[in-house]
Design a protein around this motif. Structure first.
Motif, mmCIF file in Angstrom:
data_model
loop_
_atom_site.group_PDB
_atom_site.id
_atom_site.type_symbol
_atom_site.label_atom_id
_atom_site.label_comp_id
_atom_site.label_asym_id
_atom_site.label_seq_id
_atom_site.Cartn_x
_atom_site.Cartn_y
_atom_site.Cartn_z
ATOM 1 N N PRO A 1 0.789 -1.425 -0.103
ATOM 2 C CA PRO A 1 0.172 0.063 0.019
ATOM 3 C C PRO A 1 0.952 1.155 0.031
ATOM 4 O O PRO A 1 0.565 2.182 -0.820
ATOM 5 C CB PRO A 1 -0.843 -0.110 1.443
ATOM 6 C CG PRO A 1 -0.830 -1.277 1.598
ATOM 7 C CD PRO A 1 0.482 -2.247 1.004
ATOM 8 N N GLU A 2 2.012 1.391 0.852
ATOM 9 C CA GLU A 2 2.787 2.453 0.951
ATOM 10 C C GLU A 2 3.463 2.901 -0.613
ATOM 11 O O GLU A 2 3.398 3.976 -0.810
ATOM 12 C CB GLU A 2 4.011 2.256 1.795
ATOM 13 C CG GLU A 2 3.662 2.128 3.462
ATOM 14 C CD GLU A 2 2.886 0.742 3.653
ATOM 15 O OE1 GLU A 2 3.092 -0.149 2.847
ATOM 16 O OE2 GLU A 2 2.306 0.665 4.500
ATOM 17 N N GLU A 3 3.801 1.806 -1.215
ATOM 18 C CA GLU A 3 4.476 2.000 -2.639
ATOM 19 C C GLU A 3 3.345 3.018 -3.382
ATOM 20 O O GLU A 3 3.755 3.482 -4.141
ATOM 21 C CB GLU A 3 4.820 0.625 -2.945
ATOM 22 C CG GLU A 3 5.205 0.569 -4.542
ATOM 23 C CD GLU A 3 5.420 -0.811 -4.902
ATOM 24 O OE1 GLU A 3 5.694 -1.753 -4.036
ATOM 25 O OE2 GLU A 3 5.715 -0.894 -6.056
ATOM 26 N N ILE A 4 2.257 2.123 -3.519
ATOM 27 C CA ILE A 4 1.020 2.723 -4.427
ATOM 28 C C ILE A 4 0.633 4.330 -3.803
ATOM 29 O O ILE A 4 0.873 5.051 -4.739
ATOM 30 C CB ILE A 4 -0.234 1.907 -4.080
ATOM 31 C CG1 ILE A 4 -0.005 0.357 -4.474
ATOM 32 C CG2 ILE A 4 -1.585 2.419 -4.936
ATOM 33 C CD1 ILE A 4 -1.225 -0.475 -4.607
ATOM 34 N N TYR A 5 0.550 4.439 -2.589
ATOM 35 C CA TYR A 5 0.327 5.752 -2.185
ATOM 36 C C TYR A 5 1.525 6.741 -2.720
ATOM 37 O O TYR A 5 1.312 7.785 -3.246
ATOM 38 C CB TYR A 5 0.215 5.857 -0.474
ATOM 39 C CG TYR A 5 0.093 7.167 0.149
ATOM 40 C CD1 TYR A 5 -1.190 7.668 -0.047
ATOM 41 C CD2 TYR A 5 1.255 8.024 0.545
ATOM 42 C CE1 TYR A 5 -1.426 9.050 0.321
ATOM 43 C CE2 TYR A 5 0.605 9.022 1.075
ATOM 44 C CZ TYR A 5 -0.598 9.877 0.776
ATOM 45 O OH TYR A 5 -0.639 11.021 1.442
ATOM 46 N N GLU A 6 2.643 6.337 -2.252
ATOM 47 C CA GLU A 6 3.743 7.288 -2.786
ATOM 48 C C GLU A 6 3.489 7.562 -4.258
ATOM 49 O O GLU A 6 3.979 8.685 -4.620
ATOM 50 C CB GLU A 6 4.987 6.422 -2.685
ATOM 51 C CG GLU A 6 5.470 6.969 -0.872
ATOM 52 C CD GLU A 6 6.671 5.967 -0.672
ATOM 53 O OE1 GLU A 6 7.579 5.554 -1.704
ATOM 54 O OE2 GLU A 6 6.863 5.583 0.544
ATOM 55 N N ASN A 7 3.223 6.570 -5.105
ATOM 56 C CA ASN A 7 3.421 6.745 -6.481
ATOM 57 C C ASN A 7 2.313 7.759 -6.904
ATOM 58 O O ASN A 7 2.319 8.479 -7.782
ATOM 59 C CB ASN A 7 3.447 5.357 -7.455
ATOM 60 C CG ASN A 7 4.935 4.845 -7.211
ATOM 61 O OD1 ASN A 7 5.771 5.291 -8.112
ATOM 62 N ND2 ASN A 7 5.146 3.982 -6.420
ATOM 63 N N VAL A 8 1.112 7.344 -6.164
ATOM 64 C CA VAL A 8 -0.024 8.123 -6.452
ATOM 65 C C VAL A 8 0.357 9.734 -6.135
ATOM 66 O O VAL A 8 -0.306 10.471 -6.905
ATOM 67 C CB VAL A 8 -1.357 7.663 -5.734
ATOM 68 C CG1 VAL A 8 -2.417 8.689 -5.825
ATOM 69 C CG2 VAL A 8 -1.962 6.301 -6.322
ATOM 70 N N ILE A 9 0.783 9.927 -5.035
ATOM 71 C CA ILE A 9 1.240 11.317 -4.626
ATOM 72 C C ILE A 9 2.273 11.919 -5.384
ATOM 73 O O ILE A 9 2.025 13.202 -5.956
ATOM 74 C CB ILE A 9 1.463 11.345 -3.090
ATOM 75 C CG1 ILE A 9 0.570 10.848 -2.282
ATOM 76 C CG2 ILE A 9 2.056 12.672 -2.751
ATOM 77 C CD1 ILE A 9 -0.821 11.416 -2.196
ATOM 78 N N LYS A 10 3.120 11.122 -5.783
ATOM 79 C CA LYS A 10 4.197 11.784 -6.779
ATOM 80 C C LYS A 10 3.593 12.160 -8.020
ATOM 81 O O LYS A 10 3.765 13.322 -8.698
ATOM 82 C CB LYS A 10 5.161 10.583 -6.935
ATOM 83 C CG LYS A 10 6.604 11.146 -7.241
ATOM 84 C CD LYS A 10 7.486 10.135 -7.668
ATOM 85 C CE LYS A 10 7.672 8.782 -7.128
ATOM 86 N NZ LYS A 10 8.556 7.615 -7.807
ATOM 87 N N LYS A 11 2.610 11.614 -8.546
ATOM 88 C CA LYS A 11 2.172 11.885 -9.804
ATOM 89 C C LYS A 11 0.970 12.907 -10.016
ATOM 90 O O LYS A 11 1.064 13.928 -10.819
ATOM 91 C CB LYS A 11 1.433 10.501 -10.403
ATOM 92 C CG LYS A 11 1.583 9.759 -11.679
ATOM 93 C CD LYS A 11 2.213 10.605 -12.909
ATOM 94 C CE LYS A 11 2.274 9.894 -14.066
ATOM 95 N NZ LYS A 11 3.494 9.124 -14.367
ATOM 96 N N THR A 12 0.230 12.753 -8.721
ATOM 97 C CA THR A 12 -0.959 13.924 -8.550
ATOM 98 C C THR A 12 -0.430 15.117 -7.896
ATOM 99 O O THR A 12 -1.064 16.261 -7.779
ATOM 100 C CB THR A 12 -2.007 13.343 -7.960
ATOM 101 O OG1 THR A 12 -1.718 12.952 -6.706
ATOM 102 C CG2 THR A 12 -2.522 12.274 -8.586
ATOM 103 N N GLY A 13 0.857 15.085 -7.155
ATOM 104 C CA GLY A 13 1.104 16.059 -6.285
ATOM 105 C C GLY A 13 0.338 16.216 -5.068
ATOM 106 O O GLY A 13 0.233 17.347 -4.437
ATOM 107 N N GLY A 14 -0.229 15.362 -4.763
ATOM 108 C CA GLY A 14 -1.340 15.206 -3.723
ATOM 109 C C GLY A 14 -2.693 16.002 -3.673
ATOM 110 O O GLY A 14 -3.102 16.330 -4.769
ATOM 111 N N ALA A 15 -3.078 16.400 -2.422
ATOM 112 C CA ALA A 15 -4.132 17.090 -2.586
ATOM 113 C C ALA A 15 -3.874 18.427 -2.993
ATOM 114 O O ALA A 15 -2.925 19.042 -2.897
ATOM 115 C CB ALA A 15 -4.648 17.063 -1.101
ATOM 116 N N LYS A 16 -5.228 19.140 -3.457
ATOM 117 C CA LYS A 16 -4.899 20.378 -3.997
ATOM 118 C C LYS A 16 -4.803 21.559 -2.868
ATOM 119 O O LYS A 16 -4.950 21.153 -1.803
ATOM 120 C CB LYS A 16 -6.226 20.997 -4.767
ATOM 121 C CG LYS A 16 -6.215 20.827 -6.164
ATOM 122 C CD LYS A 16 -7.350 21.176 -6.982
ATOM 123 C CE LYS A 16 -8.406 20.053 -6.910
ATOM 124 N NZ LYS A 16 -9.700 20.367 -7.846
#
Ligand SMILES: Cc1ncc(C[n+]2csc(CCOP(=O)(O)OP(=O)(O)O)c2C)c(N)n1
Ligand code: SF4
Lengths: 250, 355
Positions: free
Chosen positions: B340-355
């Motif tokens: 899960p951590e790996e997926i989270y990190e990659n999702v955040i990296k791509k999207t820049g996290g929350a607006k």
């Protein structure tokens, strides 16, 4: 006037698409007569092949499945395992049974599936226009062996009746021919026996019928009948190859 | 019935028996071997038939014959074996026969590996074999759901006269979880008056067939199939929605991956990022409308497809989202399962996290 010959009940009253002089029609007649005489038409389920006999499902007056190329013995296995009291048969050409479907026929035979197989050996792929079959004779010219079948290049023909009779599982194997009145009479006996065996739950029965393809052999129907005598029967001898009811013959 | 601890593959096999399946034809391949093994033990106890075929090709053609003869019938395999079954699946679709096919997916291409993967998404959702057809594809995310979807698969196959694929992965097949068999409510299914069981001299022959040599006839048959598929899409499209209301990042994931993503949602909560999940339960029909609806919320800044592949379902997610929001992909493949951590990190990296 007395009727001396008529359509059997087990053939649907429609024109068949076979070429003039093709012996597929005779084979159909023998199967239909056998089912009729044994009184099992109402509980028969046939499996048609991919090949010239693909429309057999429109000709036999019983429930039918149309199988993928070579898979008829597997389809028949599925049917028979669901309907053990029904009479299940396949009707297959030599490309269908002896080339693409070798695994399916060998294993159905090895399992001694209680089915009847009618195997039409015309030494050629009829439907696709006369290409080399696994049963094409050495030096026989076809559209994909235009210089004659070169055994050093593409090997020797498969002798299915001989091959399958070596399996412990098979119950009855006979090779007959459809080219003379005498041979047709013998063929009828063989076909009927192959169905009778199933009625009696004896097991896997196959009849190989040497058949003609005047169209793709490039012959008149009469020449084709003679070609069976002169070329096919010497290579594919007629007779009973296996009959576990009689002990092993030949 | 009380809960019992069972391996996914065995639970799927028992679910089939409970659904009235009495014919099974299979061929060994890892990681689904416990299905045929279980069937070989269980079928004789219920007067059913287990038969080990000589190949996957033979097995699926036995299924074709048995289905045409009116039986509830199943086969199972894993990716390379399913590829071999495609010829038969196409014929089953063409002849409009009901059958259930279980694919416990492993990594590919070629011989690939034997660890869990989701790399058969294209093969499963695009028909898989030749011709204009679809299969209904059910993707369980737990052993309990695998049981219920397998039971329902038989009803769906009978109702719509189509092959139904239960698409698990090595994880679903191999893990043990508590299951209960009595939960599924049987659906009403039509009689099989089309089955070829012998005329008994009382009716015209029934013909099981997929050959229509006249183009006009074949086109009519294709349209008939298409109409069935449209009806299925209307009635049977299913997805589970978790935390997707007003989420910032919307993840689409199915099967095992969806379960991992549920933990990604928790990591997001800790970090103040609201992550939502849409888990397609039917991969075909694909829940495009549900995805479009949640993706178009003003709160959503991006959509992710997370898969155990190099990116297959993402195509369908993009079609669903239709350019309204950016769609990204993250996946591990070859049998590697991400944390899960790996997926989270990659999702955040791509999207820049929350607006
Ligand atoms: C998978 C597949 N491969 C090839 C074909 C094309 N094909 C149709 S009939 C046939 C050969 C039929 O020959 P045979 O079995 O000898 O029967 P005959 O036509 O001579 O009666 C072939 C190769 C097909 N329909 N499906
Ligand atoms: S092509 Fe040959 S096998 Fe086919 S119907 Fe004509 S003669 Fe018979």
């Amino acid at each position: 006037m007395a009727t001396v010959f008529k359509r059997t009940e087990m053939l649907v009253d429609v024109p068949q698409h076979y070429c003039p002089g093709c012996t597929h029609g005779i084979a159909h007649r023998l199967v239909a007569e056998s089912l009729d005489e044994l009184g099992v038409g109402g509980r028969s389920v046939g499996v048609a092949p991919v090949g010239c006999a693909v429309f057999a499902y429109n000709y036999f007056n019983c429930d039918m499945h149309e199988a993928a190329h070579g898979r008829a013995p597997a389809v028949a296995t599925g049917i028979k395992r669901v309907l053990p009291d029904n009479i299940v048969f396949t009707y297959q050409g030599d490309g269908d049974l002896a080339s693409i479907g070798t695994a399916e026929i060998v294993h159905a035979a090895a399992r001694n599936e209680n089915i009847t197989v009618i195997f039409i050996n015309n030494a050629i792929y009829g439907m696709t226009g006369g290409q080399m079959a696994p049963t094409t004779l050495p030096n026989q010219v076809t559209t994909t062996s235009p210089y004659g079948r070169d055994a050093s290049h593409c090997g020797m023909p498969l002798k299915i009746s001989e091959m399958l009779s070596t399996l412990d599982g098979t119950y009855y194997i006979e090779r007959a021919a459809l080219n003379t009145v005498k041979n047709i009479k013998n063929a009828k006996k063989a076909v009927k026996k192959a169905f009778q065996n199933q009625v009696e739950n004896k097991g896997f029965s196959l009849v190989e019928l040497l058949s003609t393809c005047p169209t793709n052999w490039g012959m008149t129907p009469i020449e084709a009948l003679k070609w069976v005598d002169d070329n096919m029967i010497p290579y594919y001898p007629l007779g009973v190859y296996k009959d576990r009811g009689e002990g092993e013959l030949k | 019935m009380a809960k019992q601890l069972m391996k996914g593959n065995e639970a799927i096999a028992e679910a089939a028996i409970q659904a009235g399946c009495r014919h099974f034809f299979g061929y060994p391949i890892t990681p689904q071997n416990q299905i045929p093994e279980y069937m070989s033990r269980r079928m004789p106890q219920v007067s059913g038939c287990f038969l080990q075929a000589e190949s996957e090709i033979a097995a699926i053609n036995m299924v074709y014959g048995a289905a045409g003869a009116g039986a509830r019938v199943m086969t199972s395999s894993s990716s390379p074996g399913i590829a071999l079954k495609q010829e038969g699946i196409s014929y089953i679709a063409g002849a409009r026969l009901p059958a259930v096919i279980v694919n416990i997916v492993r990594g590919g291409p070629g011989l690939g590996g034997i660890q869990p993967a989701q790399s058969d998404y294209f093969q499963s959702t695009r028909g898989g074999g030749h011709g204009d057809y679809r299969t209904l594809v059910l993707a369980p995310a737990s052993v309990q759901e695998a049981v219920e979807l397998t039971q329902e698969a038989f009803d769906l196959a009978d109702i719509y006269r189509i092959p139904v694929i239960v698409l698990g992965d090595g994880m679903i097949g191999q893990m043990m979880e508590p299951v209960e068999f009595g939960k599924y409510k049987k659906r009403e299914v039509p009689d099989k008056e089309w089955a070829s069981t012998g005329t008994e001299g009382k009716r015209k022959p029934n013909i099981i067939n997929s050959l229509f040599i006249d183009p006009d006839d074949l086109e009519k048959e294709n349209i008939k199939l298409m109409n069935t598929y449209e009806e299925i899409a209307k009635n049977e499209t299913r997805a589970e929605i978790t935390n997707a209301e007003d989420c910032e990042i919307l993840i689409v994931a199915y099967g095992t991956t969806a379960r991992i993503v549920k933990n990604v949602i928790k990591i997001g909560e800790k970090n103040g990022v609201k992550i939502g999940l849409i888990r397609p339960i039917t991969l075909w029909p694909f829940p495009s409308e549900t995805i479009a609806k949640y993706a178009s919320q003003s709160s959503v800044n991006s959509v992710f497809s997370v898969e155990l592949s190099t990116g297959q379902m993402v195509d369908d997610v993009k079609i669903a989202v239709n350019g309204v929001k950016p769609v990204y992909f993250y996946g591990r493949t070859g049998g590697v399962v991400p944390l899960p951590e790996e997926i989270y990190e990659n999702v955040i990296k791509k999207t820049g996290g929350a607006k």
